[in-house]
Design an enzyme around this catalytic site. Structure first.
Site, mmCIF file in Angstrom:
data_model
loop_
_atom_site.group_PDB
_atom_site.id
_atom_site.type_symbol
_atom_site.label_atom_id
_atom_site.label_comp_id
_atom_site.label_asym_id
_atom_site.label_seq_id
_atom_site.Cartn_x
_atom_site.Cartn_y
_atom_site.Cartn_z
ATOM 1 N N LYS A 8 0.850 -1.202 0.000
ATOM 2 C CA LYS A 8 0.000 0.000 0.000
ATOM 3 C C LYS A 8 0.883 1.249 0.000
ATOM 4 C CE LYS A 8 -3.465 -2.869 0.616
ATOM 5 N NZ LYS A 8 -4.859 -3.003 0.300
HETATM 6 C C1 LIG Z 1 -5.827 -3.990 1.087
HETATM 7 C C2 LIG Z 1 -7.259 -3.658 1.168
HETATM 8 C C3 LIG Z 1 -8.031 -3.961 2.304
HETATM 9 C C4 LIG Z 1 -7.555 -4.833 3.428
HETATM 10 O O1 LIG Z 1 -6.410 -4.437 4.041
HETATM 11 P P1 LIG Z 1 -5.524 -5.521 4.844
HETATM 12 O O2 LIG Z 1 -4.563 -4.682 5.603
HETATM 13 O O3 LIG Z 1 -4.879 -6.397 3.830
HETATM 14 O O4 LIG Z 1 -6.445 -6.269 5.735
HETATM 15 C C5 LIG Z 1 -9.335 -3.512 2.351
HETATM 16 N N1 LIG Z 1 -9.870 -2.824 1.329
HETATM 17 C C6 LIG Z 1 -9.178 -2.537 0.216
HETATM 18 C C7 LIG Z 1 -9.831 -1.754 -0.864
HETATM 19 C C8 LIG Z 1 -7.851 -2.954 0.090
HETATM 20 O O5 LIG Z 1 -7.175 -2.693 -1.023
#
Ligand SMILES: *Cc1c(COP(=O)(O)O)cnc(C)c1O
Length: 385
Positions: free
Chosen positions: A199
């Site tokens: 991210k």
């Molecule tokens: C990555 C993601 C999540 C979940 O995040 P995690 O930290 O992997 O649990 C939720 N919503 C979206 C749109 C994502 O891209």
């Protein structure tokens, strides 16, 4: 041996950034090891202050993942059986999983073909259908800022205010993005962040956070992430969960946060270079007045599945990785088909979400792509068209 092959291109960066801050990471991790405070050490609070300041919001609560951030926010609203949670059909699975875990019903909404974010007219239409049927209580809208682009928060906030629903921002892909000059985190009743390594702000493991301007909500989130604890550790006020952010991950994120502004600018430069080289040949991401994407991902639309296969092949042959986010809309996922059928008696189709799954293609996107690498990517894409 002379090295004539150019540096490999990654879809994301896992090395260049670390090389810049490795001594600081080593120092921070050593401090955690020395302190022995592996759970809720002082680094967690320090990070929470930094994240709140960065986003310009009153409160931040560090949690164990983006998924848990969504869950804690929905638990705080008391969302459960008989409740409808509206969310886009074109998003990562976690957005839909959380209402189901809590016993609530996800109502899949179609997305806009230009922004890929929740379609406001379709949201209103499905909300009217749920209300007319009267089986489910409309409780929340989860707006997802897909690929880093803010959703239409003005409209989502207005609908939620009219209908007494909670506006939850799934900003997992979009930390650093802004709408009308206000960073994500400040839109909706709360925003969920993910620190999954790829991210825009990534840990070296799982992590997440909730941002909100409400002191009351922040206190509730703190309680929920630690088993619903009260003023003292062994007083249990409500059903909660183990949703804390690790001290080690907080320490890593503290090293990375100071790079954020520069990395966002670098991502924007890469996106602009892609736009310039690809516009007119494929559909490039929309750039609308007031919307500042965090450029978490860079996805283009090609003509059809066959053309996408050719482009992926051409890219692969030139050492350029690509990916498909997402190959299947959520209402077609085996796990969610039943819930989709149960939500609305005669649910209208979701044609845009289905179309995007066939035509979307993500290109390498991270702050450390060189101009030469960007050129290699766009040449490979154009060669495959
Ligand atoms: C990555 C993601 C999540 C979940 O995040 P995690 O930290 O992997 O649990 C939720 N919503 C979206 C749109 C994502 O891209």
């Amino acid at each position: 041996m002379p090295n004539s092959t150019p540096a490999p291109i990654g879809l994301f960066d896992v090395r260049a950034q670390q090389a810049l801050i490795r001594p600081e990471i080593d120092r921070r991790l050593a401090a955690v090891l020395d302190s022995g405070r592996f759970v809720m050490g002082p680094e967690v609070e320090e990070l929470e202050r930094g994240l709140a300041a960065f986003a310009g919001v009153g409160h931040c609560v560090g949690v164990s993942s983006g998924t848990d951030a969504l869950q804690i926010a929905m638990m705080a609203e008391g969302i459960g059986r008989g409740d409808a949670v509206f969310l886009p059909a074109f998003t990562y699975t976690a957005t839909a999983e959380v209402p189901l875990v809590l016993g609530a019903t996800p109502v899949f909404v179609d997305v806009d073909p230009r922004t890929f974010n929740i379609d406001i007219a379709d949201l209103r239409r499905r909300l009217a259908l749920v209300k007319a049927e009267g089986r489910l209580r409309p409780r929340a809208v989860v707006g997802v800022d897909l690929f880093g682009l803010p959703a239409d928060w003005r409209a989502i906030e207005a609908i939620c205010a009219e209908e007494g629903m909670f506006a939850l921002d799934d900003a997992a892909q979009a930390f650093g993005g802004a709408l009308e000059g206000r960073r994500l985190g400040g839109w909706g009743g709360a925003a969920a962040l993910s620190f999954y390594p790829t991210k825009t702000l990534g840990a070296y493991g799982d992590g997440g956070a909730l941002l909100t301007d409400s002191a009351e909500k922040a206190e509730l989130y703190r309680s929920l992430r630690t088993h619903g604890e009260g003023k003292t550790r062994y007083e249990v006020m409500r059903t909660g969960m183990n949703g804390r952010l690790d001290t080690m991950q907080a320490a890593i994120l503290l090293c990375k946060l100071p790079l954020m502004e520069g990395e966002l600018a670098a991502r924007a430069r890469v996106a602009a270079a892609y736009d310039a080289a690809l516009a007119g040949r494929v559909q490039t991401p929309v750039r609308a007045e007031g919307y500042e994407s965090a450029n978490g991902l860079y996805s283009v639309l090609v003509e059809d599945e066959a053309q996408r296969a050719r482009v992926q092949e051409a890219c692969k042959a030139r050492g350029v990785p690509t990916a498909i986010y997402y190959p299947l809309p959520l209402h077609h996922q085996p796990a969610y088909r039943e819930a989709h059928a149960a939500a609305i008696g005669q649910a209208p189709p979701l044609p845009v979400s289905e179309m995007l799954c066939q035509r979307i293609l993500a290109l390498p996107m991270h702050p450390y792509l060189s101009e030469a690498q960007v050129a290699r990517v766009t040449e490979a894409v154009l060669a495959g068209l």
